[in-house]
Design a protein around this motif. Structure first.
Motif, short mmCIF file in Angstrom:
data_model
loop_
_atom_site.label_atom_id
_atom_site.label_comp_id
_atom_site.label_asym_id
_atom_site.label_seq_id
_atom_site.Cartn_x
_atom_site.Cartn_y
_atom_site.Cartn_z
N GLY A 32 0.80 -1.22 0.00
CA GLY A 32 0.00 0.00 0.00
C GLY A 32 0.83 1.27 0.00
O GLY A 32 1.94 1.32 -0.54
N ASP A 33 0.29 2.31 0.67
CA ASP A 33 0.94 3.63 0.67
C ASP A 33 1.85 3.84 1.86
O ASP A 33 2.31 4.96 2.10
CB ASP A 33 -0.15 4.73 0.65
CG ASP A 33 -1.00 4.66 -0.60
OD1 ASP A 33 -0.45 4.29 -1.66
OD2 ASP A 33 -2.21 4.97 -0.52
N ASP A 34 2.10 2.80 2.63
CA ASP A 34 2.97 2.91 3.81
C ASP A 34 4.39 3.22 3.35
O ASP A 34 4.99 2.48 2.57
CB ASP A 34 2.94 1.60 4.59
CG ASP A 34 3.57 1.74 5.97
OD1 ASP A 34 4.26 2.75 6.20
OD2 ASP A 34 3.37 0.84 6.80
N LEU A 35 4.96 4.31 3.86
CA LEU A 35 6.30 4.73 3.43
C LEU A 35 7.39 4.24 4.38
O LEU A 35 8.56 4.55 4.18
CB LEU A 35 6.35 6.27 3.33
CG LEU A 35 5.42 6.89 2.30
CD1 LEU A 35 5.56 8.42 2.31
CD2 LEU A 35 5.70 6.35 0.91
N ARG A 36 7.02 3.49 5.40
CA ARG A 36 8.03 3.02 6.34
C ARG A 36 8.85 1.87 5.73
O ARG A 36 8.36 1.13 4.88
CB ARG A 36 7.37 2.53 7.63
CG ARG A 36 6.69 3.63 8.43
CD ARG A 36 5.96 3.05 9.62
NE ARG A 36 4.93 2.09 9.22
CZ ARG A 36 4.20 1.38 10.07
NH1 ARG A 36 4.39 1.51 11.37
NH2 ARG A 36 3.28 0.54 9.62
N ILE A 37 10.09 1.74 6.21
CA ILE A 37 10.90 0.61 5.78
C ILE A 37 10.34 -0.68 6.39
O ILE A 37 9.56 -0.64 7.35
CB ILE A 37 12.38 0.79 6.21
CG1 ILE A 37 12.49 0.88 7.74
CG2 ILE A 37 12.99 1.98 5.53
CD1 ILE A 37 13.92 0.92 8.23
N ILE A 38 10.71 -1.80 5.79
CA ILE A 38 10.27 -3.08 6.33
C ILE A 38 11.48 -3.84 6.88
O ILE A 38 12.62 -3.60 6.48
CB ILE A 38 9.53 -3.93 5.27
CG1 ILE A 38 10.42 -4.19 4.04
CG2 ILE A 38 8.24 -3.25 4.87
CD1 ILE A 38 9.76 -5.08 3.00
N TYR A 39 11.20 -4.72 7.81
CA TYR A 39 12.24 -5.48 8.48
C TYR A 39 12.07 -6.95 8.11
O TYR A 39 10.98 -7.51 8.21
CB TYR A 39 12.12 -5.31 10.01
CG TYR A 39 12.28 -3.88 10.48
CD1 TYR A 39 13.49 -3.44 11.00
CD2 TYR A 39 11.22 -2.99 10.40
CE1 TYR A 39 13.64 -2.12 11.43
CE2 TYR A 39 11.35 -1.67 10.83
CZ TYR A 39 12.56 -1.25 11.34
OH TYR A 39 12.70 0.05 11.75
N PHE A 40 13.17 -7.57 7.71
CA PHE A 40 13.08 -8.99 7.35
C PHE A 40 14.45 -9.64 7.48
O PHE A 40 15.50 -8.97 7.48
CB PHE A 40 12.54 -9.18 5.93
CG PHE A 40 13.26 -8.39 4.87
CD1 PHE A 40 14.32 -8.96 4.18
CD2 PHE A 40 12.88 -7.10 4.56
CE1 PHE A 40 15.00 -8.25 3.21
CE2 PHE A 40 13.55 -6.38 3.58
CZ PHE A 40 14.60 -6.95 2.90
N LYS A 41 14.43 -10.96 7.60
CA LYS A 41 15.66 -11.75 7.67
C LYS A 41 15.77 -12.59 6.43
O LYS A 41 14.77 -13.06 5.88
CB LYS A 41 15.67 -12.64 8.91
CG LYS A 41 15.70 -11.87 10.23
CD LYS A 41 15.68 -12.83 11.41
CE LYS A 41 15.72 -12.07 12.73
NZ LYS A 41 15.68 -13.00 13.90
N LEU A 42 17.02 -12.82 6.00
CA LEU A 42 17.28 -13.63 4.82
C LEU A 42 18.12 -14.84 5.22
O LEU A 42 19.21 -14.70 5.77
CB LEU A 42 18.04 -12.80 3.78
CG LEU A 42 18.30 -13.47 2.43
CD1 LEU A 42 17.01 -13.55 1.63
CD2 LEU A 42 19.34 -12.71 1.64
N PHE A 43 17.58 -16.02 4.95
CA PHE A 43 18.27 -17.27 5.24
C PHE A 43 18.65 -17.96 3.92
O PHE A 43 17.87 -17.93 2.96
CB PHE A 43 17.37 -18.21 6.05
CG PHE A 43 16.96 -17.68 7.39
CD1 PHE A 43 17.67 -18.03 8.54
CD2 PHE A 43 15.85 -16.85 7.52
CE1 PHE A 43 17.29 -17.54 9.79
CE2 PHE A 43 15.46 -16.37 8.76
CZ PHE A 43 16.17 -16.71 9.90
N LEU B 138 4.07 -7.12 0.38
CA LEU B 138 3.57 -7.81 -0.81
C LEU B 138 4.70 -8.57 -1.47
O LEU B 138 5.82 -8.05 -1.60
CB LEU B 138 2.99 -6.81 -1.81
CG LEU B 138 1.57 -6.28 -1.57
CD1 LEU B 138 1.19 -5.32 -2.68
CD2 LEU B 138 0.56 -7.42 -1.49
N VAL B 139 4.41 -9.78 -1.91
CA VAL B 139 5.35 -10.56 -2.71
C VAL B 139 4.82 -10.56 -4.14
O VAL B 139 3.68 -10.99 -4.38
CB VAL B 139 5.47 -12.01 -2.19
CG1 VAL B 139 6.46 -12.79 -3.05
CG2 VAL B 139 5.88 -12.02 -0.73
N THR B 140 5.61 -10.05 -5.07
CA THR B 140 5.16 -9.90 -6.44
C THR B 140 6.02 -10.73 -7.39
O THR B 140 7.24 -10.69 -7.31
CB THR B 140 5.21 -8.42 -6.87
OG1 THR B 140 4.49 -7.63 -5.91
CG2 THR B 140 4.58 -8.22 -8.24
#
Length: 279
Positions: free
Chosen positions: A141-152, A232-234
């Motif tokens: 959406g229009d959320d401008l905040r960064i996202i936090y995630f881990k990569l394995f 979202l995963v695109t």
């Protein structure tokens, strides 16, 4: 011998279907069978109306149209020939100005196939989708905040990210969003995976190139204040699936590949040189 053709036209590019009709005429004069793709009111391919037996799919449009067909024909092992109706493309290789010559050459059997790696993404509920270019995790959406995630990678934590998102790209997709985000350009028939963060909030974060045999897992983390993150995963800029904090997306090389028909002798490096010159 290729006998049965399925023709998919981007109606926004071949508006009066002049090129489509010319291709159909050339094939039928040569005694080949061809079926025009049926679409719904929103111009989406009607999957149920795709013929069971196809020797070759001909896509009239641009690279985006060819990618759509590649995803639609996933698991069917049908070669795809692209007729370019836009700017210089990386995938659509037949130019309208050479249409008759190139179709004749194809009908004589003078062509090669390039196998292009695809990525498969699997969700916690077991559902899957595939991409020829890339799988992108981004803000919802229009959320401008960064996202936090881990990569394995293969079960081992590689890195934790604070970013606008991340691109998991095939070699074919390395010249698309990955390149725009500063990722490396890769020879398209290679078998590897490129990981490129989008606007990462870290100075030492760069693209990472992995073996195509590696399994990648992206785990969505909590927001800075412990709030639920929604992302979202695109897949190839087409289908999108929402995920939230705690969800995991597993990405690996798909068992199936996309078979691109090559007629002319223009190399990837030559196309790349022309693209760079044009910019």
């Amino acid at each position: 011998m290729l006998k049965k053709f399925w023709i998919v036209t981007n109606d926004g590019k071949d508006t009066n279907h002049a090129v489509t009709e010319k291709v159909k005429e050339l094939l039928e004069i040569a005694g080949r069978s061809c079926i025009l793709c049926e679409k719904d009111a929103e111009k989406n391919i009607i999957r149920e109306r795709i013929p069971d037996m196809i020797d070759c799919a001909i896509v009239i449009g641009g690279d985006g149209s060819l990618i759509e067909v590649a995803r639609t024909l996933w698991k069917r092992d049908v070669p795809i020939l692209g007729i370019n109706m836009g700017t210089l493309g990386y995938l659509t290789e037949v130019e309208v100005s050479n249409l008759a010559e190139d179709i004749t050459q194809m009908l004589k059997g003078d062509y090669l196939y390039e196998e292009r790696m695809m990525l498969e993404g699997m969700f916690p509920n077991g559902k899957k989708d595939v991409a020829l270019n890339d799988i992108v995790v981004s803000r919802k959406g229009d959320d401008l905040r960064i996202i936090y995630f881990k990569l394995f990678v293969n079960g081992e934590l590689l890195n934790s990210y604070e970013a606008d998102g991340i691109i998991i790209s095939t070699p074919t997709g390395s010249t698309a969003y990955n390149m725009s985000a500063g990722g490396p350009i890769v020879e398209p028939t290679a078998s590897l995976t490129v990981i490129t963060p989008i606007c990462s909030h870290a100075l030492n974060t760069r693209s990472i190139v992995l073996s195509s045999d590696d399994e990648i897992v992206i785990e969505i983390g909590e927001g800075r204040r412990g709030n639920i993150e929604k992302v979202l995963v695109t897949f190839d800029g087409a289908t999108s699936v929402p995920l939230e904090t705690g969800d995991r997306l597993t990405i690996c090389k798909a068992k199936e590949s996309t078979k691109i028909m090559k007629i002319n002798k223009i190399s990837f490096l030559e196309i790349l040189r022309r693209k760079m010159k044009g910019n």
